[in-house]
Scaffold this motif. Structure first.
Motif, PDB file in Angstrom:
ATOM      1  N   THR A 239       0.798  -1.236   0.000  1.00 42.89           N
ATOM      2  CA  THR A 239       0.000   0.000   0.000  1.00 42.89           C
ATOM      3  C   THR A 239       0.827   1.280   0.000  1.00 42.89           C
ATOM      4  O   THR A 239       0.272   2.368  -0.159  1.00 42.89           O
TER       5      THR A 239
ATOM      6  N   THR B 186      -3.454  -2.383   7.325  1.00 40.28           N
ATOM      7  CA  THR B 186      -4.426  -1.295   7.536  1.00 40.28           C
ATOM      8  C   THR B 186      -5.538  -1.360   6.485  1.00 40.28           C
ATOM      9  O   THR B 186      -5.307  -1.059   5.296  1.00 40.28           O
ATOM     10  N   ALA B 187      -6.741  -1.734   6.953  1.00 43.48           N
ATOM     11  CA  ALA B 187      -7.861  -1.973   6.023  1.00 43.48           C
ATOM     12  C   ALA B 187      -8.139  -0.749   5.137  1.00 43.48           C
ATOM     13  O   ALA B 187      -8.348  -0.892   3.929  1.00 43.48           O
ATOM     14  N   ALA B 188      -8.110   0.442   5.743  1.00 37.84           N
ATOM     15  CA  ALA B 188      -8.442   1.644   4.970  1.00 37.84           C
ATOM     16  C   ALA B 188      -7.434   1.858   3.840  1.00 37.84           C
ATOM     17  O   ALA B 188      -7.800   2.265   2.725  1.00 37.84           O
ATOM     18  N   ASP B 189      -6.152   1.563   4.104  1.00 34.25           N
ATOM     19  CA  ASP B 189      -5.115   1.735   3.069  1.00 34.25           C
ATOM     20  C   ASP B 189      -5.255   0.689   1.965  1.00 34.25           C
ATOM     21  O   ASP B 189      -5.027   0.980   0.782  1.00 34.25           O
TER      22      ASP B 189
ATOM     23  N   GLU C  33      -8.044  -0.702   1.044  1.00 33.55           N
ATOM     24  CA  GLU C  33      -9.216  -0.313   0.255  1.00 33.55           C
ATOM     25  C   GLU C  33      -8.890   0.869  -0.665  1.00 33.55           C
ATOM     26  O   GLU C  33      -9.216   0.863  -1.852  1.00 33.55           O
ATOM     27  N   ARG C  34      -8.202   1.869  -0.108  1.00 35.79           N
ATOM     28  CA  ARG C  34      -7.849   3.064  -0.896  1.00 35.79           C
ATOM     29  C   ARG C  34      -6.928   2.696  -2.059  1.00 35.79           C
ATOM     30  O   ARG C  34      -7.111   3.140  -3.185  1.00 35.79           O
ATOM     31  N   THR C  35      -5.953   1.845  -1.787  1.00 34.21           N
ATOM     32  CA  THR C  35      -5.008   1.445  -2.841  1.00 34.21           C
ATOM     33  C   THR C  35      -5.744   0.714  -3.968  1.00 34.21           C
ATOM     34  O   THR C  35      -5.528   0.995  -5.151  1.00 34.21           O
TER      35      THR C  35
ATOM     36  N   GLN D 196      -8.866   0.960  -4.723  1.00 35.13           N
ATOM     37  CA  GLN D 196      -9.721   1.941  -5.421  1.00 35.13           C
ATOM     38  C   GLN D 196      -8.903   2.802  -6.380  1.00 35.13           C
ATOM     39  O   GLN D 196      -9.299   3.038  -7.518  1.00 35.13           O
ATOM     40  N   ASP D 197      -7.750   3.288  -5.908  1.00 36.35           N
ATOM     41  CA  ASP D 197      -6.886   4.132  -6.756  1.00 36.35           C
ATOM     42  C   ASP D 197      -6.471   3.377  -8.018  1.00 36.35           C
ATOM     43  O   ASP D 197      -6.456   3.934  -9.120  1.00 36.35           O
TER      44      ASP D 197
ATOM     45  N   VAL E 153      -6.277  -7.596   3.959  1.00 37.28           N
ATOM     46  CA  VAL E 153      -5.685  -7.180   5.234  1.00 37.28           C
ATOM     47  C   VAL E 153      -4.992  -8.396   5.844  1.00 37.28           C
ATOM     48  O   VAL E 153      -5.640  -9.366   6.223  1.00 37.28           O
TER      49      VAL E 153
END
Ligand SMILES: NC(=O)c1ccc[n+]([C@@H]2O[C@H](COP(=O)([O-])OP(=O)(O)OC[C@H]3O[C@@H](n4cnc5c(N)ncnc54)[C@H](OP(=O)(O)O)[C@@H]3O)[C@@H](O)[C@H]2O)c1
Length: 255
Positions: free
Chosen positions: A16, A40-43, A45-47, A49-50, A63
């Protein structure tokens, strides 16, 4: 140069940020299907998505904490099941990056860097044998010479990894599986380790930069390029090697 990585199933730990993220993107650029993880779940997900938004290719995030053996095994087995048992390339990139010389950091670094890499490779090996795939482990110049991280677990565990990967590079080659290391020098990422040093320890950062014969730090892309070469069919006759990506900062002669 044709790398022959199109459609290959690639696993990257710690995908990530920084070097891991550059490796993920570089494989996607070659048409590989990339599975990456971080804690880190949010990272994650963001990666994902990007990558999706930029239409970079097929990437799947999960994760996973590589210091947790069960979590690694489940991740690897789930991916292998999805791809008929095939895994082509395994990139073990995570380090605890725990530099101070404390009991806690020795435990953490052994569990994350050494055991994490061992468990990851053990889990993936049957699938790598199926594809005659390969392993690339990210070590560090700190595993080869005594630098600012000494004394402590970081360089010592990176040296252990260099030795283990070299062992595998020699013993697995009869099964058609190659194993190599990439050892970065100081790699600059604004929100990474060296970006923090630049902001908080200006003089030390200037010295490190000045000490490098190139007058600069490396980039994550430069590390990713070395990883892709070793993982590709262009490196079919290379196993047990350690490729330095350090701007010639390492003083030792490499035989
Ligand atoms: N940066 C340098 O100058 C440099 C130099 C030589 C060698 N290296 C090596 O290059 C590799 C990558 O370093 P980096 O600087 O790119 O690190 P980084 O910027 O800190 O990124 C580390 C990545 O790994 C993930 N991660 C960390 N611990 C994890 C764990 N236990 N399980 C799963 N994922 C984990 C992080 O996400 P979460 O934190 O969300 O889990 C992140 O995605 C390391 O092996 C390092 O030793 C780096």
């Amino acid at each position: 140069m044709q790398l022959g990585l199109n459609g290959k199933i690639v696993l990257v730990t710690g995908g990530t940020k920084s070097i891991g993220l550059a490796i993920v993107k570089a494989f996607l650029q070659e048409g590989a299907i990339v599975h990456f993880c971080s804690r880190t779940a949010a990272d994650v997900e963001r990666t994902a998505q990007d990558i999706n938004t930029a239409a970079l290719g097929e990437a799947h995030g999960a994760v996973v904490d590589v210091s947790d053996a069960d979590s690694i095994k489940t991740w690897v087995n789930t991916i292998a099941e999805k791809h008929d048992g095939r895994i082509d390339v395994l990139v073990s990139n995570v380090s605890a990056l725990a530099v101070p010389n404390t009991h806690e950091n020795w435990d953490l670094t052994y569990q994350t860097d050494v055991k994490g890499t061992y468990t990851l490779i053990e889990a993936a090996l049957p699938h790598l044998k199926l594809t005659k795939g390969n392993i690339v482990s990210i070590s560090s110049v700190s595993g080869r010479y005594v630098d600012f991280t000494a004394p402590g677990p970081y360089g010592a565990c990176k040296a252990a990894l260099l030795h283990y990967i070299s062992q595998l590079g020699h013993t697995l080659v009869k099964d058609g599986v190659r194993a190599n290391s990439v050892s970065p020098g100081n790699i600059y990422v604004e929100d990474g380790f060296w970006g923090k040093i630049e902001r908080e320890m200006e003089d030390f950062f200037a010295k490190v930069k000045g000490d490098n014969p190139t007058g600069r730090l490396g980039t994550p892309q430069e590390v990713a390029d070395a990883v892709l070469f070793l993982a590709s069919e262009r490196a079919a006759f290379i196993s047990g090697a350690n490729l330095l990506v350090d701007g010639a900062v390492s003083p030792a002669v490499q035989f």
